[in-house]
Design an enzyme around this catalytic site. Structure first.
Site, PDB file in Angstrom:
ATOM      1  N   GLY A 187       1.153   3.011  -2.870  1.00 16.24           N
ATOM      2  CA  GLY A 187       1.180   4.450  -2.690  1.00 16.24           C
ATOM      3  C   GLY A 187       2.192   4.932  -1.677  1.00 16.24           C
ATOM      4  N   ASP A 188       3.018   4.030  -1.125  1.00 19.08           N
ATOM      5  CA  ASP A 188       4.016   4.436  -0.139  1.00 19.08           C
ATOM      6  C   ASP A 188       5.223   3.492  -0.248  1.00 19.08           C
ATOM      7  OD1 ASP A 188       5.266   5.661   2.146  1.00 19.08           O
ATOM      8  OD2 ASP A 188       3.290   6.223   2.882  1.00 19.08           O
ATOM      9  N   ASP A 189       6.104   3.504   0.758  1.00 19.17           N
ATOM     10  CA  ASP A 189       7.337   2.717   0.697  1.00 19.17           C
ATOM     11  C   ASP A 189       7.032   1.258   0.356  1.00 19.17           C
ATOM     12  OD1 ASP A 189       8.502   5.071   1.582  1.00 19.17           O
ATOM     13  OD2 ASP A 189       8.702   4.386   3.652  1.00 19.17           O
ATOM     14  N   SER A 226       6.805   3.250  -6.729  1.00 17.77           N
ATOM     15  CA  SER A 226       6.146   3.955  -5.623  1.00 17.77           C
ATOM     16  C   SER A 226       6.434   5.447  -5.730  1.00 17.77           C
ATOM     17  CB  SER A 226       6.678   3.447  -4.274  1.00 17.77           C
ATOM     18  OG  SER A 226       6.355   4.342  -3.221  1.00 17.77           O
TER      19      SER A 226
END
Length: 438
Positions: free
Chosen positions: A242-244, A275
């Site tokens: 859900g992120d980098d 992502s």
């Protein structure tokens, strides 16, 4: 027999198809002894809490101190546990079908001090929850296996974040501090409460053949975040979170400036993933400085930003000598973003005059389909970004825009870039400006 097999697999993976590798910076080791978690009362039924079994097994490794170290074997089964600490000269081996699963009892989770380069928890003032698997001041630590799983059961933490009921900063799945000679390979990490793998103040780190998974809407579930660390090799990993996917960091504002430990000598190679945020990021916590980063052979799909270099006023520090090559993107919001206005501050004590220096960024051989905006490069008026060099970049945009690239407070050059870059970068390479980018 098991340890010979581990070593053989590791050596074979290094030699597959003759691909270039940096994983040799930390050699895989055979341990003098093997012990099993079941020998210490471990029960892999998914219900019995095994924190004590992990602690007792690792206590034995530490205090027997066998020459050559010890392998802790985690058999197939679901091993529910609270947070525990590793020790030096050990291998944590997850067999096929083994799952180390975090308890969701947040109230019993141990608290530890904030990182000195952050000055407080990353999300909340004060301390922070200890990572599920943790280590501090260690040497020679290996986490590997036959693609066993480390499961953070992060949904209870994500919901606390969404409901704004977090008392302290969420735990990582794995954090190693002040540690050298690390191998993390052939393991699945999933559903981390916060960042997945966080080596901080570490050196000589290899993270390869790892799979990292979390739902697309899980908050702040970064894949791999090397932080104030040196000689880091990140190769052949698949990450969907859900992120980098990977984000290089080095401390937060005045605390990172004072701690003064950079991230350097970092290679990110053969990364595949997806992502809503960045495929590969630098920052935004960059206050100790970040330099000598190589990113190559990256395949991204359905991603917010392909490459995201991010910092802010108050960060200080520097970002320099970053080279990104051979990147393929498909369905991306912004292909390349380099920005000096990203990220929050730990408190009001930061110095707004502490501006970062961003210099010597090379991006070349990049292809993208279904790209909404090719590039956004936003420097700082008091510290323009310099020597931003683009070469052989082609983005197929979703719809043609009058200004496909948006730039300000930046100097550099570009060659063979489509759509045509902003005027600040529209001149061909000078003889010295971008010599390494050709």
């Amino acid at each position: 027999m098991l340890q010979r097999l581990i070593l053989l697999v590791f050596l074979l993976l290094q030699c597959v198809f003759g691909e270039e590798t940096c994983s040799g910076i930390v050699p895989m080791k055979m341990r003098a002894e093997t012990i099993s978690l079941v020998d210490f009362g471990g029960v892999g039924d998914g219900r019995t809490l095994n924190t004590k079994a992990f602690e007792e097994a690792i206590y034995r490794i530490e205090h027997l101190n066998r020459p050559g170290g010890t392998l802790l074997y985690v058999p197939a089964g679901v091993w529910l546990t609270g947070a525990f600490n590793l020790t030096s000269y050990m291998t944590l081996f997850l067999a096929k079908g083994a799952v180390i699963r975090a308890t969701q009892d947040a109230e019993s989770w141990p608290l530890i001090d904030p990182l000195p380069s952050y000055g407080r928890g990353r999300e909340k003032p004060g301390g922070r929850y200890m990572s599920l698997i943790h280590g501090d001041g260690l040497n020679d630590v290996i986490i590997t296996g036959d693609n066993g799983t480390i499961d953070g059961q992060g949904d209870v933490w994500w919901n606390m974040w969404r409901q704004r009921t977090l008392p302290f900063t969420r735990p990582h799945l794995l954090e190693l501090m002040h540690t050298t000679e690390i191998i993390i390979s052939n393991v699945v990490f999933q559903n981390s409460p916060f960042w997945n793998i966080h080596p901080v103040y570490c050196s000589n780190v290899v993270i390869n053949n790892v799979t990292i998974l979390a739902p697309r809407d899980s908050p702040n579930t970064d894949g791999i975040d090397p932080d104030s660390s040196s000689n880091v090799c990140i190769e052949d990993n698949y990450i969907s979170t859900g992120d980098d996917l990977v984000s290089v960091k080095s401390g937060w504002d005045e605390y990172g400036i004072a701690y003064d430990r950079p991230s350097s000598g970092i290679t990110i190679r053969r990364l595949t993933g997806s992502s809503p945020f960045a495929g590969v990021a630098v920052g935004s916590e960059t206050s100790g400085g970040i330099e000598d980063v190589i990113v190559e052979h990256v395949n991204l799909s359905n991603t917010g930003f392909g490459i995201h270099i991010k910092t802010n006023e108050g960060r200080g520090g520097y970002i320099r000598n970053i080279t990104v090559t051979d990147v393929n993107m498909n369905v991306v919001r912004i292909g390349i973003k380099i920005a000096g206005n990203v990220g929050d501050h730990p408190d009001q004590k930061f110095d707004p005059k502490a501006v970062p220096v961003v210099d010597g960024l090379t991006v070349k051989d990049v292809w993208g389909d279904n790209v909404q905006l090719p590039g956004l490069i936003q420097g700082l008026k008091n510290s323009p970004f310099t020597r931003i060099c683009l070469s052989n970049i082609k983005f197929e945009v979703v719809r043609v825009q009058e200004v496909p690239w948006k730039c300000a407070d930046v100097t550099g050059s570009a060659s063979e870039v489509e759509p045509s870059p902003c005027t600040e970068l529209a001149t061909p390479y000078g003889p010295n400006l971008c010599a390494n980018a050709i």
